[in-house]
Design a protein around this motif. Sequence first.
Motif, PDB file in Angstrom:
ATOM      1  N   LEU A  15      33.591   2.579   4.272  1.00 11.31           N
ATOM      2  CA  LEU A  15      32.152   3.138   4.480  1.00 11.31           C
ATOM      3  C   LEU A  15      31.228   2.202   3.716  1.00 11.31           C
ATOM      4  N   PHE A  16      31.750   1.899   2.554  1.00 17.74           N
ATOM      5  CA  PHE A  16      30.858   1.000   1.886  1.00 17.74           C
ATOM      6  C   PHE A  16      30.397  -0.383   2.534  1.00 17.74           C
ATOM      7  N   PHE A  17      31.362  -0.716   3.303  1.00 17.37           N
ATOM      8  CA  PHE A  17      31.287  -2.085   4.101  1.00 17.37           C
ATOM      9  C   PHE A  17      29.966  -1.933   5.250  1.00 17.37           C
ATOM     10  N   ILE A  18      30.266  -0.563   5.975  1.00 17.75           N
ATOM     11  CA  ILE A  18      29.456  -0.320   6.832  1.00 17.75           C
ATOM     12  C   ILE A  18      27.949   0.123   6.395  1.00 17.75           C
ATOM     13  N   ALA A  19      27.946   0.520   5.164  1.00 21.98           N
ATOM     14  CA  ALA A  19      26.652   0.955   4.487  1.00 21.98           C
ATOM     15  C   ALA A  19      25.912  -0.317   4.060  1.00 21.98           C
ATOM     16  N   VAL A  20      26.570  -1.388   3.596  1.00 19.08           N
ATOM     17  CA  VAL A  20      26.179  -2.490   3.161  1.00 19.08           C
ATOM     18  C   VAL A  20      25.603  -3.483   4.723  1.00 19.08           C
ATOM     19  N   ASN A  21      26.289  -3.325   5.663  1.00 17.34           N
ATOM     20  CA  ASN A  21      26.172  -4.138   6.643  1.00 17.34           C
ATOM     21  C   ASN A  21      24.867  -3.423   7.439  1.00 17.34           C
ATOM     22  N   ALA A  22      24.762  -2.204   7.444  1.00 21.47           N
ATOM     23  CA  ALA A  22      23.754  -1.550   8.063  1.00 21.47           C
ATOM     24  C   ALA A  22      22.428  -1.791   7.462  1.00 21.47           C
ATOM     25  N   GLN A  23      22.541  -1.797   5.988  1.00 20.49           N
ATOM     26  CA  GLN A  23      21.245  -2.135   5.241  1.00 20.49           C
ATOM     27  C   GLN A  23      20.932  -3.509   5.227  1.00 20.49           C
ATOM     28  N   GLN A  24      21.962  -4.463   5.410  1.00 18.20           N
ATOM     29  CA  GLN A  24      21.521  -6.068   5.777  1.00 18.20           C
ATOM     30  C   GLN A  24      21.048  -6.095   7.131  1.00 18.20           C
ATOM     31  N   LYS A  25      21.371  -5.304   8.110  1.00 19.56           N
ATOM     32  CA  LYS A  25      20.915  -5.556   9.345  1.00 19.56           C
ATOM     33  C   LYS A  25      19.539  -5.029   9.330  1.00 19.56           C
ATOM     34  N   LYS A  26      19.244  -3.932   8.677  1.00 22.86           N
ATOM     35  CA  LYS A  26      18.083  -3.315   8.575  1.00 22.86           C
ATOM     36  C   LYS A  26      17.083  -4.344   7.862  1.00 22.86           C
ATOM     37  N   THR A  27      17.474  -4.967   7.035  1.00 20.34           N
ATOM     38  CA  THR A  27      16.384  -6.013   6.260  1.00 20.34           C
ATOM     39  C   THR A  27      16.254  -7.176   7.039  1.00 20.34           C
ATOM     40  N   ASN A  28      17.317  -7.642   7.803  1.00 15.70           N
ATOM     41  CA  ASN A  28      17.204  -8.674   8.845  1.00 15.70           C
ATOM     42  C   ASN A  28      15.993  -8.471   9.906  1.00 15.70           C
ATOM     43  N   ASP A  29      16.342  -7.165  10.500  1.00 20.80           N
ATOM     44  CA  ASP A  29      15.363  -6.702  11.283  1.00 20.80           C
ATOM     45  C   ASP A  29      14.138  -6.631  10.973  1.00 20.80           C
ATOM     46  N   ASP A  30      13.805  -5.891   9.721  1.00 15.33           N
ATOM     47  CA  ASP A  30      12.566  -6.019   9.138  1.00 15.33           C
ATOM     48  C   ASP A  30      11.823  -7.579   9.007  1.00 15.33           C
ATOM     49  N   ASP A  31      12.802  -8.399   8.500  1.00 11.44           N
ATOM     50  CA  ASP A  31      12.315  -9.887   8.199  1.00 11.44           C
ATOM     51  C   ASP A  31      11.966 -10.168   9.560  1.00 11.44           C
ATOM     52  N   LYS A  32      12.524 -10.033  10.933  1.00  4.54           N
ATOM     53  CA  LYS A  32      12.345 -10.500  12.023  1.00  4.54           C
ATOM     54  C   LYS A  32      10.923 -10.162  12.761  1.00  4.54           C
ATOM     55  N   LEU A  33      10.500  -8.922  12.345  1.00  2.00           N
ATOM     56  CA  LEU A  33       9.151  -8.246  12.721  1.00  2.00           C
ATOM     57  C   LEU A  33       8.136  -9.110  12.502  1.00  2.00           C
ATOM     58  N   SER A  34       7.058  -9.297  13.525  1.00  2.00           N
ATOM     59  CA  SER A  34       5.732  -9.936  13.445  1.00  2.00           C
ATOM     60  C   SER A  34       4.866  -9.608  14.183  1.00  2.00           C
ATOM     61  N   LEU A  35       3.710  -9.617  13.745  1.00  2.00           N
ATOM     62  CA  LEU A  35       2.427  -9.140  14.457  1.00  2.00           C
ATOM     63  C   LEU A  35       1.968 -10.206  15.425  1.00  2.00           C
ATOM     64  N   ASN A  36       2.391 -11.430  15.640  1.00  2.00           N
ATOM     65  CA  ASN A  36       2.047 -12.337  16.460  1.00  2.00           C
ATOM     66  C   ASN A  36       3.060 -12.798  17.482  1.00  2.00           C
ATOM     67  N   GLU A  37       4.257 -12.451  17.316  1.00  2.00           N
ATOM     68  CA  GLU A  37       5.485 -12.548  18.163  1.00  2.00           C
ATOM     69  C   GLU A  37       6.355 -11.202  18.451  1.00  2.00           C
ATOM     70  N   GLY A  38       7.386 -11.517  19.529  1.00  2.00           N
ATOM     71  CA  GLY A  38       7.848 -10.231  20.078  1.00  2.00           C
ATOM     72  C   GLY A  38       7.287  -9.428  20.797  1.00  2.00           C
ATOM     73  N   THR A  39       7.746  -8.177  21.183  1.00  2.00           N
ATOM     74  CA  THR A  39       7.222  -7.369  21.998  1.00  2.00           C
ATOM     75  C   THR A  39       6.249  -6.374  21.376  1.00  2.00           C
ATOM     76  N   ILE A  40       5.442  -5.836  21.977  1.00  2.00           N
ATOM     77  CA  ILE A  40       4.492  -4.741  21.684  1.00  2.00           C
ATOM     78  C   ILE A  40       5.147  -3.914  20.898  1.00  2.00           C
ATOM     79  N   ASP A  41       6.174  -3.383  21.171  1.00  2.00           N
ATOM     80  CA  ASP A  41       6.780  -2.444  20.531  1.00  2.00           C
ATOM     81  C   ASP A  41       7.371  -2.871  18.984  1.00  2.00           C
ATOM     82  N   SER A  42       7.731  -4.125  18.926  1.00  2.00           N
ATOM     83  CA  SER A  42       8.005  -4.494  17.634  1.00  2.00           C
ATOM     84  C   SER A  42       6.762  -5.016  16.689  1.00  2.00           C
TER      85      SER A  42
END
Length: 205
Positions: A15-42
Amino acid sequence: MHALKTLTFSLLSCLFFIAVNAQQKKTNDDDKLSLNEGTIDSQFEYVIQKSNNYQDYKVIKKTWLYTLKAHTMDTLKAIQKNLVDTQSIVDNQATQIDTLKRNLSETKLILAETNEEKDNMALFGLQMSKTNYNVLMWSIIGVLFAFLLLFIYKFRNSNAITKMAKKSLLETEQEFDEHRRTALEREQKVRRQLQDEINKQKTIK
């Protein structure tokens, strides 16, 4: 008991491993978000996540809204252009389909005419089925063959009659020659007798 502790420790570790991976993935996704790139949804997600919170509201920068609006309008224009291009392609394909249907209809008509011509025969300008044509032709051949047999029979019969007539004529000519020879001999005999009588009469005088 020891096994239960081991199992509990393993579950907690997972459970700890899954929680850490989910948090890391969310952080990575947040880092990938951009106002000038990606889809309109992103880009919307970027604006939502990066904007400040004020009670139940989000405080968004005007520049972000204008940028997001511009990107949205560009996307809508691109979608509209794609729709127009797609409609043009659909219209062209519909025209091609209509042309193919007409060609198919013409091909079917030509094929039907070809099959009809193949199954029919022209005789004296009249179209006849192959069966009737064959029956007629064989009938004509049969009639001509019958006439040929009749002609051969008549010819042989006439030839036989001609031979008989020639033979009879020859016999008649032979009889005539014999009769003429006999008559000539008789005439010569009568002349000799007459000459002998004349000579006797001259002797008596």
